[in-house]
Write an enzyme that holds these catalytic residues in place. Structure first.
Site, PDB file in Angstrom:
ATOM      1  N   ARG A 164      40.196  53.893  47.731  1.00  0.00           N
ATOM      2  CA  ARG A 164      39.973  52.845  47.428  1.00  0.00           C
ATOM      3  C   ARG A 164      39.294  52.129  49.390  1.00  0.00           C
ATOM      4  O   ARG A 164      39.461  51.033  49.557  1.00  0.00           O
ATOM      5  CB  ARG A 164      40.796  51.755  47.264  1.00  0.00           C
ATOM      6  N   ARG A 213      39.568  34.602  28.691  1.00  0.00           N
ATOM      7  CA  ARG A 213      40.997  34.596  27.015  1.00  0.00           C
ATOM      8  C   ARG A 213      41.719  33.280  27.577  1.00  0.00           C
ATOM      9  O   ARG A 213      41.988  33.598  28.354  1.00  0.00           O
ATOM     10  CB  ARG A 213      41.627  35.840  27.840  1.00  0.00           C
ATOM     11  N   ARG A 225      46.655  32.339  30.421  1.00  0.00           N
ATOM     12  CA  ARG A 225      47.757  33.099  31.360  1.00  0.00           C
ATOM     13  C   ARG A 225      46.863  32.440  33.249  1.00  0.00           C
ATOM     14  O   ARG A 225      45.408  32.828  33.368  1.00  0.00           O
ATOM     15  CB  ARG A 225      47.569  34.707  31.529  1.00  0.00           C
TER      16      ARG A 225
END
Length: 219
Positions: free
Chosen positions: A90, A129, A163
């Protein structure tokens, strides 16, 4: 010939699907950092114990411990014909350590596959979503609308919510952070002539075909 691979891409680029295809086609283990961290801590490996100490204190696990956990995993017998790394490295320092590790274990990377998708497309994918308030059924603005607009297919409810993780601003910030982390790695692997970039805004089958073409040419 072994296939020692690293899969890169921003959230929503479709890495999960492509990782499954690669693992199935070449019979190599999918080494996801989240999974190997959990396994190392559960098995109480030397590096797993160290990682647990940092996590218990709410601190970030330092690079040397993260790299140690990856090295423990790469030493396992199931990586003899290759591996697929996902979520590691990373940072640039981790990438440099992986090069040293690969040299030491005779398991150097053969290719880095970067699934490249325009961040605006990813925002639409990741922030589409929405969920039915009554029964929790999930829908997507692009891929899965209710059969009747504004009515849940499952329970007939009319109230939906999103959300906070899926809200466009949150998604944009997440992508920005990931892009800033990925850019130095893309440059690093490009200079090592290991980088293969695949357009991830095509349909899934075409992305798979492009990846297979790259991997076939490694033989």
């Amino acid at each position: 010939m072994s296939k020692n691979l690293l899969l890169m891409g921003l959230p929503g680029a479709g890495k999960g699907t492509q990782a499954e295809n690669i693992v199935e086609k070449y019979g190599i283990p999918h080494i996801s950092t989240g999974d190997i961290f959990r396994a190392a801590m559960k098995e109480k490996t030397p590096m797993g114990v160290k990682a647990q100490q940092y996590i218990d204190k709410g601190e970030l696990v330092p690079d040397d411990v993260t790299c140690g956990i990856v090295e423990e995993r790469l030493k396992q017998a199931d990586t003899k014909n290759g591996y697929l790394l996902d979520g590691f490295p990373r940072t640039l320092e981790q990438a440099k350590q992986l090069e040293i590790m690969g040299e030491k274990l005779d398991k150097k990377l053969d290719a880095v596959i970067n699934i490249d998708v325009d961040p605006d497309i990813l925002v639409a994918r990741l922030s589409g979503r929405f969920i039915c308030k009554s029964c929790g059924a999930t829908y997507h603005k692009l891929y899965k609308q209710p059969k009747v607009e504004g009515t849940c297919d499952n329970c007939g409810g009319h109230a939906f919510y999103q959300r906070s993780d899926d809200e466009p601003e949150t998604v944009k910030n997440r992508l920005k952070v990931n892009l800033e982390m990925n850019t130095p790695l893309v440059d690093f692997y490009s200079k090592l002539n290991l980088l293969h970039t695949v357009a991830g805004d095509q349909n899934i089958t075409d992305v798979t075909k492009d990846i297979n073409k790259i991997l076939t040419n490694l033989d």
